[in-house]
Motif scaffolding. Structure first.
Motif, PDB file in Angstrom:
ATOM      1  N   MET B 195       0.833  -1.205   0.000  1.00  0.00           N
ATOM      2  CA  MET B 195       0.000   0.000   0.000  1.00  0.00           C
ATOM      3  C   MET B 195       0.865   1.251   0.000  1.00  0.00           C
ATOM      4  SD  MET B 195      -2.741  -1.351   2.869  1.00  0.00           S
ATOM      5  CE  MET B 195      -3.548   0.193   3.200  1.00  0.00           C
ATOM      6  N   ILE B 196       0.423   2.245  -0.777  1.00  0.00           N
ATOM      7  CA  ILE B 196       0.983   3.593  -0.654  1.00  0.00           C
ATOM      8  C   ILE B 196      -0.173   4.493  -0.256  1.00  0.00           C
ATOM      9  CG2 ILE B 196       2.157   5.498  -1.792  1.00  0.00           C
ATOM     10  CD1 ILE B 196       3.459   3.599  -3.636  1.00  0.00           C
ATOM     11  N   VAL B 197      -0.036   5.158   0.880  1.00  0.00           N
ATOM     12  CA  VAL B 197      -1.145   5.923   1.434  1.00  0.00           C
ATOM     13  C   VAL B 197      -0.707   7.367   1.631  1.00  0.00           C
ATOM     14  CG1 VAL B 197      -2.850   6.044   3.282  1.00  0.00           C
ATOM     15  CG2 VAL B 197      -1.848   3.838   2.662  1.00  0.00           C
ATOM     16  N   VAL B 198      -1.423   8.285   0.974  1.00  0.00           N
ATOM     17  CA  VAL B 198      -1.227   9.705   1.262  1.00  0.00           C
ATOM     18  C   VAL B 198      -2.223  10.064   2.347  1.00  0.00           C
ATOM     19  CG1 VAL B 198      -1.428  12.044   0.373  1.00  0.00           C
ATOM     20  CG2 VAL B 198      -0.459  10.260  -1.069  1.00  0.00           C
ATOM     21  N   THR B 199      -1.736  10.389   3.530  1.00  0.00           N
ATOM     22  CA  THR B 199      -2.665  10.675   4.620  1.00  0.00           C
ATOM     23  C   THR B 199      -1.967  11.466   5.718  1.00  0.00           C
ATOM     24  OG1 THR B 199      -4.238   9.723   6.178  1.00  0.00           O
ATOM     25  CG2 THR B 199      -2.180   8.538   5.895  1.00  0.00           C
ATOM     26  N   HIS B 200      -2.747  12.164   6.516  1.00  0.00           N
ATOM     27  CA  HIS B 200      -2.236  12.824   7.717  1.00  0.00           C
ATOM     28  C   HIS B 200      -2.701  12.108   8.971  1.00  0.00           C
ATOM     29  CE1 HIS B 200      -1.746  16.721   5.224  1.00  0.00           C
ATOM     30  NE2 HIS B 200      -0.719  15.912   5.106  1.00  0.00           N
ATOM     31  N   GLU B 201      -3.307  10.903   8.795  1.00  0.00           N
ATOM     32  CA  GLU B 201      -3.779  10.154   9.956  1.00  0.00           C
ATOM     33  C   GLU B 201      -2.575   9.480  10.612  1.00  0.00           C
ATOM     34  OE1 GLU B 201      -6.633  10.168  11.344  1.00  0.00           O
ATOM     35  OE2 GLU B 201      -7.561  11.444   9.794  1.00  0.00           O
ATOM     36  N   MET B 202      -2.016  10.147  11.609  1.00  0.00           N
ATOM     37  CA  MET B 202      -0.763   9.671  12.169  1.00  0.00           C
ATOM     38  C   MET B 202      -0.939   8.394  12.977  1.00  0.00           C
ATOM     39  SD  MET B 202       1.560  11.327  10.907  1.00  0.00           S
ATOM     40  CE  MET B 202       1.250  12.428   9.555  1.00  0.00           C
ATOM     41  N   GLY B 203      -2.144   8.190  13.540  1.00  0.00           N
ATOM     42  CA  GLY B 203      -2.400   6.943  14.268  1.00  0.00           C
ATOM     43  C   GLY B 203      -2.288   5.750  13.329  1.00  0.00           C
ATOM     44  N   PHE B 204      -2.855   5.924  12.142  1.00  0.00           N
ATOM     45  CA  PHE B 204      -2.793   4.873  11.136  1.00  0.00           C
ATOM     46  C   PHE B 204      -1.340   4.592  10.764  1.00  0.00           C
ATOM     47  CE2 PHE B 204      -2.337   4.022   6.570  1.00  0.00           C
ATOM     48  CZ  PHE B 204      -3.017   2.820   6.470  1.00  0.00           C
ATOM     49  N   ALA B 205      -0.588   5.675  10.510  1.00  0.00           N
ATOM     50  CA  ALA B 205       0.807   5.523  10.104  1.00  0.00           C
ATOM     51  C   ALA B 205       1.591   4.764  11.174  1.00  0.00           C
ATOM     52  CB  ALA B 205       1.420   6.900   9.854  1.00  0.00           C
ATOM     53  N   ARG B 206       1.392   5.191  12.420  1.00  0.00           N
ATOM     54  CA  ARG B 206       2.144   4.566  13.508  1.00  0.00           C
ATOM     55  C   ARG B 206       1.824   3.075  13.622  1.00  0.00           C
ATOM     56  NH1 ARG B 206       3.201   8.247  18.611  1.00  0.00           N
ATOM     57  NH2 ARG B 206       2.071   9.689  17.290  1.00  0.00           N
ATOM     58  N   GLU B 207       0.553   2.710  13.349  1.00  0.00           N
ATOM     59  CA  GLU B 207       0.164   1.317  13.545  1.00  0.00           C
ATOM     60  C   GLU B 207       0.672   0.404  12.431  1.00  0.00           C
ATOM     61  OE1 GLU B 207      -3.800   0.759  14.814  1.00  0.00           O
ATOM     62  OE2 GLU B 207      -3.673  -1.434  14.728  1.00  0.00           O
ATOM     63  N   VAL B 208       0.601   0.849  11.166  1.00  0.00           N
ATOM     64  CA  VAL B 208       0.904  -0.110  10.096  1.00  0.00           C
ATOM     65  C   VAL B 208       2.009   0.308   9.136  1.00  0.00           C
ATOM     66  CG1 VAL B 208      -1.361  -1.218  10.101  1.00  0.00           C
ATOM     67  CG2 VAL B 208      -0.964   0.799   8.661  1.00  0.00           C
ATOM     68  N   ALA B 209       2.465   1.587   9.169  1.00  0.00           N
ATOM     69  CA  ALA B 209       3.419   1.998   8.134  1.00  0.00           C
ATOM     70  C   ALA B 209       4.781   1.370   8.364  1.00  0.00           C
ATOM     71  CB  ALA B 209       3.551   3.519   8.116  1.00  0.00           C
ATOM     72  N   ASP B 210       5.402   0.892   7.264  1.00  0.00           N
ATOM     73  CA  ASP B 210       6.779   0.426   7.343  1.00  0.00           C
ATOM     74  C   ASP B 210       7.734   1.603   7.215  1.00  0.00           C
ATOM     75  OD1 ASP B 210       6.446  -2.494   7.464  1.00  0.00           O
ATOM     76  OD2 ASP B 210       5.444  -2.181   5.539  1.00  0.00           O
ATOM     77  N   ARG B 211       7.393   2.524   6.313  1.00  0.00           N
ATOM     78  CA  ARG B 211       8.211   3.710   6.127  1.00  0.00           C
ATOM     79  C   ARG B 211       7.313   4.889   5.864  1.00  0.00           C
ATOM     80  NH1 ARG B 211      11.070   3.056   1.315  1.00  0.00           N
ATOM     81  NH2 ARG B 211      10.085   1.019   1.156  1.00  0.00           N
ATOM     82  N   MET B 212       7.805   6.076   6.213  1.00  0.00           N
ATOM     83  CA  MET B 212       7.062   7.296   5.941  1.00  0.00           C
ATOM     84  C   MET B 212       7.942   8.223   5.125  1.00  0.00           C
ATOM     85  SD  MET B 212       5.289   7.939   9.634  1.00  0.00           S
ATOM     86  CE  MET B 212       4.226   9.251   9.036  1.00  0.00           C
ATOM     87  N   TYR B 213       7.297   8.963   4.224  1.00  0.00           N
ATOM     88  CA  TYR B 213       8.007   9.964   3.437  1.00  0.00           C
ATOM     89  C   TYR B 213       7.364  11.317   3.695  1.00  0.00           C
ATOM     90  CZ  TYR B 213      10.336   6.303   0.756  1.00  0.00           C
ATOM     91  OH  TYR B 213      11.104   5.243   0.377  1.00  0.00           O
ATOM     92  N   PHE B 214       8.177  12.323   4.010  1.00  0.00           N
ATOM     93  CA  PHE B 214       7.658  13.686   4.170  1.00  0.00           C
ATOM     94  C   PHE B 214       7.975  14.469   2.902  1.00  0.00           C
ATOM     95  CE2 PHE B 214       8.391  18.138   5.703  1.00  0.00           C
ATOM     96  CZ  PHE B 214       7.041  18.443   5.814  1.00  0.00           C
ATOM     97  N   PHE B 215       6.931  14.931   2.233  1.00  0.00           N
ATOM     98  CA  PHE B 215       7.076  15.681   0.984  1.00  0.00           C
ATOM     99  C   PHE B 215       6.945  17.172   1.270  1.00  0.00           C
ATOM    100  CE2 PHE B 215       6.319  13.201  -3.139  1.00  0.00           C
ATOM    101  CZ  PHE B 215       6.784  12.015  -2.616  1.00  0.00           C
ATOM    102  N   ASP B 216       7.764  17.976   0.602  1.00  0.00           N
ATOM    103  CA  ASP B 216       7.522  19.419   0.605  1.00  0.00           C
ATOM    104  C   ASP B 216       8.067  20.004  -0.685  1.00  0.00           C
ATOM    105  OD1 ASP B 216       6.579  21.811   1.562  1.00  0.00           O
ATOM    106  OD2 ASP B 216       8.433  22.277   2.648  1.00  0.00           O
ATOM    107  N   GLU B 217       7.311  20.854  -1.297  1.00  0.00           N
ATOM    108  CA  GLU B 217       7.688  21.547  -2.535  1.00  0.00           C
ATOM    109  C   GLU B 217       8.245  20.588  -3.587  1.00  0.00           C
ATOM    110  OE1 GLU B 217      10.217  24.716  -1.256  1.00  0.00           O
ATOM    111  OE2 GLU B 217       8.508  25.946  -0.668  1.00  0.00           O
ATOM    112  N   GLY B 218       7.580  19.449  -3.751  1.00  0.00           N
ATOM    113  CA  GLY B 218       7.934  18.533  -4.823  1.00  0.00           C
ATOM    114  C   GLY B 218       9.146  17.674  -4.549  1.00  0.00           C
ATOM    115  N   ARG B 219       9.654  17.711  -3.307  1.00  0.00           N
ATOM    116  CA  ARG B 219      10.830  16.896  -2.971  1.00  0.00           C
ATOM    117  C   ARG B 219      10.518  16.031  -1.768  1.00  0.00           C
ATOM    118  NH1 ARG B 219      13.458  21.679  -4.111  1.00  0.00           N
ATOM    119  NH2 ARG B 219      14.826  21.552  -5.928  1.00  0.00           N
TER     120      ARG B 219
END
Lengths: 405, 248
Positions: B195-219
């Motif tokens: 799964m690739i999930v664009v979300t701000h639900e941090m509870g979800f991220a903490r529970e199941v995400a393997d990795r997180m990417y922080f995007f800003d200004e196209g990078r």
């Protein structure tokens, strides 16, 4: 004293007001409204009375009742009328089968058509056109509709067979009406002899059936990314919409035959049908284009994300939603097409209106009776237009146009 | 699990809208079974990026390879990738003229060429999975937002995709409906779906995400496991953004 029922906190919905209360609230709610009511009510009642008296006592419907077959089929040879009857019954039969298969609105249409003919069949009047054979034929149509219903309902006839029948019957019908030069069973009948409601229906139904797909194609053409297709569609639509129907009819009836060699002359009625079809298609195209634009981009993205290509996305997602959104406008377009067919009178085709006019002009006595003839014709046009509009509203609610979009 | 080759490989992905550069060289590898969460401020390119993976947006430079197929102008390749990639949208995008069941069976029948029975059995199974089997004959307009989004998930899953893309799936939902959708997504993540999930639900991220990417200004500004991102973000931009969304 009887025990009074406890009504307590039961809250009842507001009841509709009584008749007197309704009058007070709607007709005498203010001084101005009261004055308007007092002044206008007698005027309205007087007009209704006058119309009523005229219809019952003053009107002479002779010019209408004397020529029912003229109004129905024009000059179509009376010894060949069985062809018209065969097609009419064929349509009613297929209608009945469709009713048995799908039900719904088709039920009302089948019963109304069969019932109407039955009513004519048993009219308690003497009329040279209403021979015993004619009465039997007209009356049997309701039976034909019911037989069709039983076949559609009780047998497992496939839906696509019924649709094929619907496509075939107009083609077979036109061939049967036209006949063949060499045939002795169905000799050729010149289209100059066709007339009345027969021609009005042929032009309207033909125009609707042919112009709709053409209009959808033009709408897509105008949005196409291919420059040639898009330019052609745009020019076609804008030219046709920028010209009155009368002009197009003249163009097809006169100019077209100037350009084409004599042996390839297209039949007059076909030329009129082409004119009506192109005219209606240009307007339908713009309606459909409006519908296509109303489909949100997200719908297309969702379809594509599921792996659907352009064609499947269009057929399953875009077109159904676009057509639902513009269904009322398209039916309105068809109703005006139905009424616009009256313009073919000016290129010498005797449609329903044309027959009425030639009856009026055929006898000085009938000139005096033209009001009755025009009222009768207006009523007939109104009935069919209203039926179309009613049908459209039924289809809209069946499709849930309002609730689901 | 095949560790050697990523199921999604992105190298130097660039994307312009006119003169505006939305993506400025994105490199991401996703391996089978991974759950990736992408977050960042609006306009950071996170939605644009997820949409380039199934070619809803076209990238103009760089390389995207999905399940061994490179995304090019070849329509056949694009449609193959879309068949293997389910997508769930912020605005649900259910087809309003079709029932819930028809929404789910449409693509399996007409794209995968399944027989109707098989597609309907699969649809019922998926509706059970997302917890709304009783809504099969209703139209989307008669469902709540949360139910619609769960139907949208079922619709995407019906194609039996190898990858699921979620583009802000809970952003258009009323607060009380967010949980039902997130629970469905958590179940899906735990079942091993990539799964690739664009979300701000941090509870979800903490529970199941393997990795997180922080995007800003196209990078990509920062990447790491949820623990790394939450507990010790390295970049100031990340810290600022996290403080804004966690303590609003």
């Amino acid at each position: 004293m009887a025990i009074k029922e406890y009504e307590g906190d039961v809250i009842r919905p507001p009841q509709p007001p009584s008749f007197l209360k309704w009058i007070r609230e709607n007709l005498f709610s203010s001084v101005l409204n009261s004055i308007l009511t007092i002044v206008l009510l007698p005027v309205v009642l007087f007009l209704i009375y006058q119309v009523f008296i005229w219809v019952i006592l003053g009107a002479n419907w002779k010019a209408v009742t004397q020529f029912p077959m003229l109004f129905a089929v024009g000059q179509y040879p009376r010894d060949q009328l069985w062809r018209v009857g065969f097609i009419l019954s064929g349509l009613i039969f297929i209608l009945g089968v469709s009713w048995g298969r799908w039900g719904g609105l088709l039920r009302s249409i089948s019963l109304a058509a069969g019932g109407f003919l039955l009513v004519i069949a048993v009219l308690p009047v003497q009329h040279p056109s209403l021979t015993l054979n004619m009465r039997i034929y007209l009356g049997s149509n309701l039976l034909i509709a019911l037989i069709g219903y039983l076949i559609g309902n009780k047998t497992s006839i496939k839906g696509y067979l019924i649709i094929i029948a619907w496509i075939l019957i107009p083609i077979v019908g036109v061939v049967l009406l036209a006949g063949f030069k060499s045939s002795s069973m169905i000799p050729a009948v010149q289209t100059t002899l066709w007339g009345g409601l027969l021609v009005t229906f042929l032009l309207a139904a033909g125009g609707i059936v042919l112009s709709f797909p053409l209009g959808v194609a033009l709408a897509f053409g105008r949005r196409s990314s291919l420059p040639v297709v898009s330019a052609f569609s745009t020019v076609f639509i804008e030219v046709i919409r920028g010209v009155p129907l009368v002009t197009i009819l003249f163009m097809f009836s006169i100019i077209l035959s100037l350009f084409l060699p004599v042996e390839s002359r297209i039949d007059r009625l076909v030329r009129a049908l082409m004119a009506v079809t192109f005219f209606s298609a240009a307007y339908s195209a713009e309606n459909v284009r409006g519908g296509l634009q109303s489909v949100p981009q997200g719908q297309i993205e969702a379809a594509k994300a599921l792996g659907m290509g352009n064609f499947k996305t269009t057929i399953f997602i875009v077109l159904p939603q676009a057509l639902r959104a513009v269904l009322p406008a398209i039916v309105g377009q068809f109703i005006s097409l139905f009424k616009d067919t009256t313009l073919v009178v000016i290129i010498g085709i005797n449609d329903f209106l044309g027959i009425g006019r030639s009856i009026i002009n055929s006898d000085p006595e009938f000139v005096q009776l033209r009001t009755e003839v025009y009222i009768f014709m207006a009523l007939v046009y109104w009935i069919f237009s209203y039926l179309m509009s009613l049908g459209s509203r039924r289809i809209e609610s069946a499709l849930g146009v309002e609730s689901n979009l | 699990m095949n560790i050697s080759e990523p199921i999604i490989k992105c190298r130097g992905v660039h994307k312009w809208f006119g003169d505006f550069q939305a993506l400025k060289g994105i490199d991401i590898d996703v391996y089978e079974g991974e759950v990736i969460v992408i977050f960042g401020p609006s306009g950071s390119g996170k939605s644009t990026f997820i949409r380039t993976i199934n070619r809803l947006e076209e990238h103009q430079q760089g390389e995207i390879v999905v399940d061994g197929i490179e995304l090019t102008h070849d329509v056949r390749n694009i449609e193959l990738i879309r068949m293997e990639t389910g997508m769930v949208f912020q605005q649900f995008n259910l087809f309003p003229h079709l029932t819930v069941l028809q929404n789910i069976t449409l693509a399996p029948i007409w794209v995968r060429n399944w027989p109707r029975n098989k597609a309907e059995d699969k649809a019922i199974e998926l509706l059970n999975l997302v917890g709304i089997p009783e809504q099969a004959q209703k139209f989307p307009g008669n469902l709540s937002g949360g139910q619609q989004q769960r139907v949208a998930i079922a619709r995407a899953l019906a194609m039996e995709p190898k990858i699921m893309l979620f583009d802000e799936p809970t952003s258009a939902l009323d607060p009380e409906m967010i949980k039902e959708v997130l629970d469905t997504m958590i179940d899906l993540a735990k079942s091993g779906m990539t799964m690739i999930v664009v979300t701000h639900e941090m509870g979800f991220a903490r529970e199941v995400a393997d990795r997180m990417y922080f995007f800003d200004e196209g990078r990509i500004v920062e990447t790491g496991t949820p623990d790394e991102i939450y507990k010790e973000p390295k970049e100031d931009r990340t810290k600022l953004f996290l403080s804004q969304i966690l303590h609003h």
